[in-house]
Motif scaffolding. Structure first.
Motif, PDB file in Angstrom:
ATOM      1  N   PHE A 175      44.476  34.867  49.152  1.00 50.54           N
ATOM      2  CA  PHE A 175      44.991  36.264  49.456  1.00 50.54           C
ATOM      3  C   PHE A 175      43.699  36.945  50.089  1.00 50.54           C
ATOM      4  CE2 PHE A 175      46.921  34.682  45.646  1.00 50.54           C
ATOM      5  CZ  PHE A 175      48.196  34.767  45.855  1.00 50.54           C
ATOM      6  N   PRO A 176      43.433  36.486  51.418  1.00 47.07           N
ATOM      7  CA  PRO A 176      42.299  37.106  51.958  1.00 47.07           C
ATOM      8  C   PRO A 176      42.555  38.594  52.339  1.00 47.07           C
ATOM      9  CG  PRO A 176      43.472  35.832  53.481  1.00 47.07           C
ATOM     10  CD  PRO A 176      44.376  35.285  52.082  1.00 47.07           C
ATOM     11  N   ALA A 177      43.792  38.952  52.482  1.00 46.80           N
ATOM     12  CA  ALA A 177      43.856  40.356  52.583  1.00 46.80           C
ATOM     13  C   ALA A 177      43.712  41.285  51.371  1.00 46.80           C
ATOM     14  CB  ALA A 177      45.094  40.824  53.302  1.00 46.80           C
ATOM     15  N   ALA A 178      43.860  40.847  50.487  1.00 49.25           N
ATOM     16  CA  ALA A 178      43.724  41.514  49.057  1.00 49.25           C
ATOM     17  C   ALA A 178      42.404  42.078  48.760  1.00 49.25           C
ATOM     18  CB  ALA A 178      44.113  40.749  47.888  1.00 49.25           C
ATOM     19  N   GLU A 179      42.285  43.353  48.259  1.00 45.75           N
ATOM     20  CA  GLU A 179      41.322  43.938  47.839  1.00 45.75           C
ATOM     21  C   GLU A 179      40.662  43.330  46.463  1.00 45.75           C
ATOM     22  OE1 GLU A 179      41.405  47.762  47.242  1.00 45.75           O
ATOM     23  OE2 GLU A 179      42.632  48.448  48.849  1.00 45.75           O
ATOM     24  N   GLU A 180      39.340  43.010  46.478  1.00 45.34           N
ATOM     25  CA  GLU A 180      38.786  42.295  45.608  1.00 45.34           C
ATOM     26  C   GLU A 180      38.890  43.349  43.970  1.00 45.34           C
ATOM     27  OE1 GLU A 180      34.283  41.073  43.846  1.00 45.34           O
ATOM     28  OE2 GLU A 180      34.487  41.570  45.943  1.00 45.34           O
ATOM     29  N   GLY A 181      39.277  44.327  43.825  1.00 43.88           N
ATOM     30  CA  GLY A 181      39.449  44.899  42.736  1.00 43.88           C
ATOM     31  C   GLY A 181      40.696  44.425  42.255  1.00 43.88           C
ATOM     32  N   GLN A 182      41.733  44.551  43.103  1.00 38.35           N
ATOM     33  CA  GLN A 182      43.175  43.931  42.814  1.00 38.35           C
ATOM     34  C   GLN A 182      43.300  42.337  42.186  1.00 38.35           C
ATOM     35  OE1 GLN A 182      45.108  44.586  46.493  1.00 38.35           O
ATOM     36  NE2 GLN A 182      46.115  46.473  45.611  1.00 38.35           N
ATOM     37  N   LEU A 183      42.474  41.654  42.882  1.00 34.26           N
ATOM     38  CA  LEU A 183      42.466  40.276  42.404  1.00 34.26           C
ATOM     39  C   LEU A 183      41.706  40.209  41.147  1.00 34.26           C
ATOM     40  CD1 LEU A 183      41.034  38.626  45.763  1.00 34.26           C
ATOM     41  CD2 LEU A 183      43.925  38.780  44.734  1.00 34.26           C
ATOM     42  N   ARG A 184      40.739  40.942  41.055  1.00 33.92           N
ATOM     43  CA  ARG A 184      39.804  40.858  39.731  1.00 33.92           C
ATOM     44  C   ARG A 184      40.701  41.440  38.636  1.00 33.92           C
ATOM     45  NH1 ARG A 184      34.044  40.886  40.093  1.00 33.92           N
ATOM     46  NH2 ARG A 184      34.113  41.096  37.886  1.00 33.92           N
ATOM     47  N   ALA A 185      41.427  42.588  38.711  1.00 38.88           N
ATOM     48  CA  ALA A 185      42.466  42.943  37.702  1.00 38.88           C
ATOM     49  C   ALA A 185      43.431  42.168  37.458  1.00 38.88           C
ATOM     50  CB  ALA A 185      42.823  44.737  38.258  1.00 38.88           C
ATOM     51  N   HIS A 186      43.945  41.667  38.223  1.00 41.12           N
ATOM     52  CA  HIS A 186      44.964  40.570  38.221  1.00 41.12           C
ATOM     53  C   HIS A 186      44.342  39.270  37.535  1.00 41.12           C
ATOM     54  CE1 HIS A 186      48.757  38.885  38.751  1.00 41.12           C
ATOM     55  NE2 HIS A 186      48.534  37.859  39.208  1.00 41.12           N
ATOM     56  N   LEU A 187      43.374  38.959  37.533  1.00 40.44           N
ATOM     57  CA  LEU A 187      42.709  37.990  36.857  1.00 40.44           C
ATOM     58  C   LEU A 187      42.371  38.289  35.673  1.00 40.44           C
ATOM     59  CD1 LEU A 187      40.290  36.222  39.567  1.00 40.44           C
ATOM     60  CD2 LEU A 187      42.383  35.131  38.417  1.00 40.44           C
ATOM     61  N   GLY A 188      41.924  39.553  35.323  1.00 40.99           N
ATOM     62  CA  GLY A 188      41.652  40.038  34.074  1.00 40.99           C
ATOM     63  C   GLY A 188      42.905  40.164  33.196  1.00 40.99           C
ATOM     64  N   SER A 189      44.065  40.359  33.806  1.00 40.14           N
ATOM     65  CA  SER A 189      45.324  40.505  32.903  1.00 40.14           C
ATOM     66  C   SER A 189      45.673  38.915  32.516  1.00 40.14           C
ATOM     67  CB  SER A 189      46.405  41.129  33.801  1.00 40.14           C
ATOM     68  OG  SER A 189      46.956  39.982  34.829  1.00 40.14           O
ATOM     69  N   PHE A 190      45.117  37.938  32.894  1.00 38.59           N
ATOM     70  CA  PHE A 190      45.174  36.877  32.298  1.00 38.59           C
ATOM     71  C   PHE A 190      44.018  36.115  31.459  1.00 38.59           C
ATOM     72  CE2 PHE A 190      48.181  36.858  35.682  1.00 38.59           C
ATOM     73  CZ  PHE A 190      49.562  36.032  35.164  1.00 38.59           C
ATOM     74  N   GLY A 191      43.257  37.214  31.091  1.00 38.95           N
ATOM     75  CA  GLY A 191      42.166  36.863  30.357  1.00 38.95           C
ATOM     76  C   GLY A 191      41.177  36.270  31.097  1.00 38.95           C
ATOM     77  N   LEU A 192      40.909  36.400  32.210  1.00 41.62           N
ATOM     78  CA  LEU A 192      39.682  35.908  33.391  1.00 41.62           C
ATOM     79  C   LEU A 192      39.018  37.078  33.926  1.00 41.62           C
ATOM     80  CD1 LEU A 192      41.939  32.994  34.945  1.00 41.62           C
ATOM     81  CD2 LEU A 192      40.149  32.843  33.243  1.00 41.62           C
ATOM     82  N   SER A 193      38.381  37.774  32.971  1.00 44.77           N
ATOM     83  CA  SER A 193      37.742  38.858  33.331  1.00 44.77           C
ATOM     84  C   SER A 193      36.047  38.619  33.467  1.00 44.77           C
ATOM     85  CB  SER A 193      37.948  40.219  32.679  1.00 44.77           C
ATOM     86  OG  SER A 193      37.733  39.814  31.397  1.00 44.77           O
ATOM     87  N   ALA A 194      35.483  39.354  34.099  1.00 38.58           N
ATOM     88  CA  ALA A 194      34.046  39.737  34.113  1.00 38.58           C
ATOM     89  C   ALA A 194      33.553  38.375  34.834  1.00 38.58           C
ATOM     90  CB  ALA A 194      33.204  39.950  32.630  1.00 38.58           C
ATOM     91  N   ASP A 195      32.551  37.671  34.166  1.00 38.52           N
ATOM     92  CA  ASP A 195      31.899  36.148  34.666  1.00 38.52           C
ATOM     93  C   ASP A 195      32.939  35.275  34.769  1.00 38.52           C
ATOM     94  OD1 ASP A 195      29.618  37.661  34.150  1.00 38.52           O
ATOM     95  OD2 ASP A 195      29.160  36.733  32.455  1.00 38.52           O
ATOM     96  N   LYS A 196      33.862  35.075  33.950  1.00 37.17           N
ATOM     97  CA  LYS A 196      35.114  34.127  34.342  1.00 37.17           C
ATOM     98  C   LYS A 196      35.705  34.152  35.437  1.00 37.17           C
ATOM     99  CE  LYS A 196      34.668  32.092  30.318  1.00 37.17           C
ATOM    100  NZ  LYS A 196      33.631  31.239  29.998  1.00 37.17           N
ATOM    101  N   ALA A 197      35.830  35.312  35.926  1.00 37.37           N
ATOM    102  CA  ALA A 197      36.585  35.619  37.243  1.00 37.37           C
ATOM    103  C   ALA A 197      35.734  35.258  38.567  1.00 37.37           C
ATOM    104  CB  ALA A 197      36.985  36.879  37.537  1.00 37.37           C
ATOM    105  N   LEU A 198      34.351  34.922  38.331  1.00 34.73           N
ATOM    106  CA  LEU A 198      33.605  34.737  39.309  1.00 34.73           C
ATOM    107  C   LEU A 198      32.930  33.473  39.316  1.00 34.73           C
ATOM    108  CD1 LEU A 198      31.339  37.789  39.267  1.00 34.73           C
ATOM    109  CD2 LEU A 198      33.177  37.073  40.936  1.00 34.73           C
ATOM    110  N   GLN A 199      33.301  32.520  38.163  1.00 34.11           N
ATOM    111  CA  GLN A 199      33.004  31.033  37.885  1.00 34.11           C
ATOM    112  C   GLN A 199      33.677  30.080  39.091  1.00 34.11           C
ATOM    113  OE1 GLN A 199      32.594  31.332  33.122  1.00 34.11           O
ATOM    114  NE2 GLN A 199      32.640  29.487  33.974  1.00 34.11           N
ATOM    115  N   PRO A 200      32.896  29.023  39.295  1.00 33.28           N
ATOM    116  CA  PRO A 200      33.633  27.917  40.007  1.00 33.28           C
ATOM    117  C   PRO A 200      34.861  27.308  39.161  1.00 33.28           C
ATOM    118  CG  PRO A 200      31.207  27.534  40.160  1.00 33.28           C
ATOM    119  CD  PRO A 200      31.667  28.735  39.244  1.00 33.28           C
TER     120      PRO A 200
END
Length: 130
Positions: A6-31
């Motif tokens: 989703f290259p057009a999405a804002e990073e904050g939106q992507l991070r918030a969405h990942l966070g809603s699945f329990g992938l927040s903070a460091d987990k959202a940035l891990q390979p």
């Protein structure tokens, strides 16, 4: 990964969405290769749901998931605005998520008039009479 999908999405939106699945903070940035199996499943569902599909068909979605991942999946699906068709043997998952129970048998699919607990009791009763 989400940025590539989703290259057009804002990073904050992507991070918030990942966070809603329990992938927040460091987990959202891990390979991805460093994530556990359950975390990879959460990422896959985050990817699928980010585009807001109208319906999800989930076949045994709790298989091979740890308790934390099942809870994260439940929270995310309870927030999902589309339709869900879930095939599962996980009683807790069904009772928490599903509003209707449908039964497959004899080449037909029929809505059960009660909830999952009533269905379970009816099945148990038929097994006792055999």
């Amino acid at each position: 990964f989400m940025r590539t999908k989703f290259p057009a999405a804002e990073e904050g939106q992507l991070r918030a969405h990942l966070g809603s699945f329990g992938l927040s903070a460091d987990k959202a940035l891990q390979p991805i290769y460093t994530l556990s199996g359950g975390q990879k499943s959460r990422l896959a569902l985050a990817w699928i749901t980010y585009s807001k599909p109208h319906m999800l068909l989930l076949d045994e979605p709790t298989n091979h998931l740890d308790i934390d991942t099942v809870d994260a999946l439940l929270r995310a699906l309870l927030e999902f605005k589309g339709g869900l068709l879930v095939v599962s043997h996980d009683e807790h998952f069904i009772n928490t998520l599903c509003e209707e129970v449908h039964v497959c048998g004899g080449g037909q699919l029929k809505k059960y008039p009660g909830d999952f607990e009533e269905y379970r009791k009816a099945i148990a009763k038929t097994l006792k009479t055999r």
